[in-house]
Design an enzyme around this catalytic site. Structure first.
Site, PDB file in Angstrom:
ATOM      1  N   THR A 140       0.870  -1.179   0.000  1.00 39.64           N
ATOM      2  CA  THR A 140       0.000   0.000   0.000  1.00 39.64           C
ATOM      3  C   THR A 140       0.906   1.228   0.000  1.00 39.64           C
ATOM      4  O   THR A 140       1.636   1.453   0.978  1.00 39.64           O
ATOM      5  CB  THR A 140      -0.885   0.038   1.263  1.00 39.64           C
ATOM      6  OG1 THR A 140      -1.680  -1.154   1.283  1.00 39.64           O
ATOM      7  CG2 THR A 140      -1.792   1.252   1.258  1.00 39.64           C
ATOM      8  N   LYS A 145      -7.977   1.745  -3.094  1.00 42.12           N
ATOM      9  CA  LYS A 145      -7.707   1.315  -1.708  1.00 42.12           C
ATOM     10  C   LYS A 145      -7.856   2.497  -0.741  1.00 42.12           C
ATOM     11  O   LYS A 145      -8.495   2.376   0.313  1.00 42.12           O
ATOM     12  CB  LYS A 145      -6.303   0.709  -1.653  1.00 42.12           C
ATOM     13  CG  LYS A 145      -5.703   0.612  -0.278  1.00 42.12           C
ATOM     14  CD  LYS A 145      -5.559  -0.785   0.226  1.00 42.12           C
ATOM     15  CE  LYS A 145      -5.121  -0.735   1.680  1.00 42.12           C
ATOM     16  NZ  LYS A 145      -5.191  -1.942   2.371  1.00 42.12           N
TER      17      LYS A 145
END
Ligand code: NAD
Length: 296
Positions: free
Chosen positions: A96, A171
């Site tokens: 991420t 995300k």
């Protein structure tokens, strides 16, 4: 047999690599921590002392790393992936990281003729171990089609979100919404208690009314109504506050660079910053409930 280099064998990367081994891929793993490399070897993978050793014969490289700076360094830096990958290698970054870094690395890969996707995940360490992660994938259709069979043994859901960087964008948008809805859900229970409402009664009414959300019905922040939620286990993570804060910081960084107006996202980041700064970064993110009632 397809050989896969796996770089970053931490809390997420190691169980993901195990699932690739179970699916009969040949996995060449590397990590700064030799103990993690040893665990991969115990499970039947090849341990590699450097990125070069892991990557040099790989058909696919998967990275699962802590930050955009590290990802850039691992791909673009001296001794990195671009220097040693053979022509035609597919790159999958499941870390991420910020959207800008993801797009920068993807553009550098494209310039060199490589296919690359950003494929961040949700589902945490439990999903990584069970092979039930959700992958949000950014990149060309060709790159996505090549990546899907590699992601399949690690995930239950694989969604193509569009161009490079869009996996990261999806995300952080999802997690910003989750943070806001979790804080709202905690505030509703906190107010309900002050007004003499029982948690279960408020749950029964709200879960069938317009206040319904995933934060309420799948991850209820008070003990009782959803027995599997971390609230029933004294808010042991779950999804740690520190990780939620990381995603909120990335979201706010992206808001600033894109000019998006996200006042509640900013406020959620401030609330999670306070919780983290008070030493509760390891508490589940639904532990906001305890912060509101003063018991944290
Ligand atoms: P982690 O810190 O446990 O693992 C990262 C690993 O990368 C470490 O083992 C570290 O030694 C290794 N590493 C760092 N620099 C390296 C380098 N230059 N070369 C080789 N190895 C290197 O982190 P994690 O919890 O596994 O998370 C990985 C990524 O997944 C992060 O971007 C995180 O935000 C994301 N993520 C984590 C979770 C979770 O629940 N833990 C959930 C979703 C997404």
């Amino acid at each position: 047999m397809t050989s896969i280099a796996f770089i970053g064998l931490g809390n997420m990367g190691l169980p993901m690599a195990f699932n690739l081994l179970k699916a009969n891929f040949d996995v060449f793993g590397t990590d700064l921590n030799p103990d993690f490399v040893a665990k991969l070897m115990e499970a039947g993978g090849h341990g590699c002392p450097s990125i070069k050793d892991a990557v040099v014969k790989a058909d696919v490289v998967v990275t699962m790393l802590p930050s955009g700076t590290i990802v850039k360094n691992v791909y673009l830096g001296e001794g990195g992936v671009f220097e040693h990958a053979k022509a035609g290698t597919l790159f999958i970054d499941s870390s991420t990281i910020d959207v800008a870094s993801a797009r920068e690395v993807a553009a550098a890969a494209a310039e060199r003729g490589f296919d690359m996707v950003d494929a961040p995940v949700s589902g945490g360490v439990t999903g990584a171990a069970a092979g039930t992660l959700a992958f949000m994938v950014g990149g060309t259709v060709t790159a996505f089609d090549r990546a899907a069979p590699i992601l399949d043994p690690m995930g239950a859901k694989i969604v193509h979100a569009g161009q490079a960087g869009n996996g990261q964008a999806a995300k952080i948008c999802n997690n910003m919404l989750l943070a806001i809805s979790m804080i709202g859900t905690c505030e509703a229970f906190n107010l309900g208690r002050k007004l003499g409402l029982e948690d279960q009664i408020l749950f029964d009414i709200t879960s069938a009314a317009s206040g319904q959300s995933w934060s309420l019905t799948s991850y209820c922040p008070v003990p009782g109504p959803v027995p599997t939620s971390p609230a029933n286990n004294d808010y042991k993570a779950g999804f740690a506050t520190a990780l939620m804060l990381k995603d909120l910081r990335l979201a706010m960084e992206a808001s600033e660079t894109s000019g998006a107006n996200t006042p509640l996202g900013e406020h959620a980041k401030d609330i999670y910053t306070t919780m983290n700064d008070q030493g509760h970064g390891g508490v589940d993110f639904s532990g906001i409930m305890k912060m509101l009632d003063g018991s944290l």
